[in-house]
Design a protein around this motif. Structure first.
Motif, PDB file in Angstrom:
ATOM      1  N   ALA A 135       0.433 -39.317  70.294  1.00  0.00           N
ATOM      2  CA  ALA A 135       1.169 -38.666  71.364  1.00  0.00           C
ATOM      3  C   ALA A 135       0.411 -37.507  71.983  1.00  0.00           C
ATOM      4  O   ALA A 135       0.722 -37.077  73.068  1.00  0.00           O
ATOM      5  N   GLY A 136      -0.614 -37.000  71.310  1.00  0.00           N
ATOM      6  CA  GLY A 136      -1.395 -35.910  71.878  1.00  0.00           C
ATOM      7  C   GLY A 136      -1.581 -34.800  70.879  1.00  0.00           C
ATOM      8  O   GLY A 136      -1.023 -34.814  69.788  1.00  0.00           O
ATOM      9  N   SER A 148      -0.797 -44.764  81.586  1.00  0.00           N
ATOM     10  CA  SER A 148      -1.327 -43.817  80.615  1.00  0.00           C
ATOM     11  C   SER A 148      -1.656 -42.485  81.277  1.00  0.00           C
ATOM     12  O   SER A 148      -1.344 -41.413  80.745  1.00  0.00           O
ATOM     13  N   SER A 177       0.853 -28.470  69.877  1.00  0.00           N
ATOM     14  CA  SER A 177       0.902 -27.333  70.779  1.00  0.00           C
ATOM     15  C   SER A 177       0.230 -26.127  70.138  1.00  0.00           C
ATOM     16  O   SER A 177       0.136 -26.032  68.915  1.00  0.00           O
ATOM     17  N   LYS A 217       1.560 -40.627  82.068  1.00  0.00           N
ATOM     18  CA  LYS A 217       2.189 -40.032  80.882  1.00  0.00           C
ATOM     19  C   LYS A 217       1.456 -38.764  80.469  1.00  0.00           C
ATOM     20  O   LYS A 217       2.073 -37.767  80.095  1.00  0.00           O
ATOM     21  N   ARG A 218       0.115 -38.810  80.546  1.00  0.00           N
ATOM     22  CA  ARG A 218      -0.645 -37.615  80.181  1.00  0.00           C
ATOM     23  C   ARG A 218      -0.357 -36.476  81.163  1.00  0.00           C
ATOM     24  O   ARG A 218      -0.237 -35.313  80.760  1.00  0.00           O
ATOM     25  N   LYS A 248       2.392 -36.055  82.828  1.00  0.00           N
ATOM     26  CA  LYS A 248       3.753 -35.597  82.586  1.00  0.00           C
ATOM     27  C   LYS A 248       3.795 -34.659  81.382  1.00  0.00           C
ATOM     28  O   LYS A 248       4.518 -33.662  81.371  1.00  0.00           O
ATOM     29  N   ARG A 249       3.011 -35.007  80.337  1.00  0.00           N
ATOM     30  CA  ARG A 249       2.983 -34.146  79.153  1.00  0.00           C
ATOM     31  C   ARG A 249       2.319 -32.806  79.457  1.00  0.00           C
ATOM     32  O   ARG A 249       2.619 -31.784  78.842  1.00  0.00           O
ATOM     33  N   GLY A 250       1.399 -32.843  80.442  1.00  0.00           N
ATOM     34  CA  GLY A 250       0.673 -31.609  80.775  1.00  0.00           C
ATOM     35  C   GLY A 250       1.478 -30.643  81.609  1.00  0.00           C
ATOM     36  O   GLY A 250       1.100 -29.464  81.747  1.00  0.00           O
ATOM     37  N   THR A 251       2.553 -31.115  82.242  1.00  0.00           N
ATOM     38  CA  THR A 251       3.357 -30.234  83.111  1.00  0.00           C
ATOM     39  C   THR A 251       4.369 -29.457  82.302  1.00  0.00           C
ATOM     40  O   THR A 251       4.721 -29.815  81.204  1.00  0.00           O
TER      41      THR A 251
END
Length: 348
Positions: A22-23, A339, A26, A342-343, A345-348
């Motif tokens: 998922a990355g 992909s 944090s 999604k990346r 979106k996760r970065g915002t």
């Protein structure tokens, strides 16, 4: 389409990506996040590698099925499929006993929606198995492999006409090229390639029905219910063949007998491999791996069975492969865009 059916008849919805993928954690996670972060990629790589190996094993075994049917001669398609169903049911019963999954089977049998869907799936896979086995045992393995090459295009058509999905431009192009290929092959064979079309549509519809069942049943339970539906008919077929003296199960020696009995294991093991692969890999990878089976079947038909391929048939198959290349390019491009989205979106 949200499913990838396999040549043995199974299908699987796309599996969610592992949490490790998922990355990165944090910054608020602090120093304690260093250990899991370092181990994350290794865990993902290990799971992905295992998934690819399971997938290759599953589709590889399905691709080698023509050799198995060949050594079963003089058994015909009806007898082979009848034995495959009966011995698969016994093998599944053994697996369910070992894994203590009888409650899951009972739940599937009590659920009318699940049982009805699996009963319909059983009829579709019976048509698919009979047609494929008939094609291989009557010297038409090349056309049988064509059915599984065409199957992804059929899945796209089902998305349009049944699920009312809107096709992207490359998908429309692939379907159009596929129709041209069928026309070329019809001219080549002098008739519609009915074996290939029956395989493609029965398999596509089977995958669609299995998708509707979704994750409510596992692979072994699903196969068990489907074989239970077919078992009374196939058992009666085996009895009829034995009574009329046209069976080969007990007339061709112990080697032939055990080869037919082994059809239960040969049916179930690739299915289990496929399930293990589908849980570990994204749909894009599974979609690419599925081409392994028809490629192997095609090679076996040419190299081992020495089936003839005229120039116009080569052209027809070439057009089919072009359609699949276009479809694959669209699939990979869509996966890449999703992909990136999604990346972002996760970065915002």
């Amino acid at each position: 389409m949200g499913f990838v059916p396999s040549p043995d008849g199974s299908s699987s919805p796309s599996a969610p990506a592992p949490a490790a993928a998922a990355g990165p954690p944090s910054p608020a996670a602090g120093p304690k996040a260093v250990g899991p972060k370092a181990m994350g990629p290794k865990a993902v790589d290990k799971e992905t590698t295992a998934g690819v190996l399971f997938g290759i094993a599953a589709y590889g075994l399905w691709g080698l099925l023509p050799l198995y049917f060949f050594v079963l001669m003089p058994a015909g398609a009806v007898e082979i499929v009848a034995n495959r169903v009966v011995w698969s049911l016994l093998f599944c019963a053994l697996l369910i006993t070992v894994t203590r999954a009888w409650s899951a089977l009972a739940q599937a049998l009590r659920n009318r929606a699940v049982f009805g869907s699996l009963a319909l799936a059983a009829l579709l896979i019976a048509v698919n198995w009979l047609t494929y086995t008939y094609g291989v045992t009557t010297g038409q393995a090349v056309e049988a492999s064509l059915g599984y090459f065409i199957n992804p295009l059929v899945s796209v058509l089902l998305g349009v006409f049944v699920l009312k999905e809107k096709l992207r431009p490359l998908q429309w192009a692939a379907v159009g090229i596929g129709f041209v290929a069928v026309g070329v092959l019809t001219y080549s064979y002098g008739k519609l390639p009915w074996i290939a079309l029956t395989l493609a549509f029965s398999f596509g519809l089977y995958g669609f029905v299995k998708k509707r069942v979704g994750p409510r049943v596992d692979a072994v339970t699903s196969l068990s219910v489907e074989t239970m539906v077919l078992a009374p008919f196939t058992a009666a077929t085996m009895i009829f063949l034995a009574a009329t003296g046209t069976d080969t199960l007990t007339t061709q020696g112990p080697g032939h007998f055990w080869l037919l009995v082994a059809s239960g294991v040969i049916t179930a093991v690739p299915l289990l491999f496929f399930g293990a692969s589908a849980r570990r890999l994204p749909m894009t990878t599974i979609g690419l791996l599925q081409y392994c089976a028809p490629v192997l079947q095609f090679i076996i038909a040419l190299v081992v069975f020495r089936e003839a391929m005229t120039v116009d048939r080569w052209i027809g198959f070439g057009v089919v492969w072009l359609a699949l290349a276009v479809l694959t390019a669209d699939m990979l491009g869509t996966a890449r865009r999703n992909s990136v989205a999604k990346r972002a979106k996760r970065g915002t």
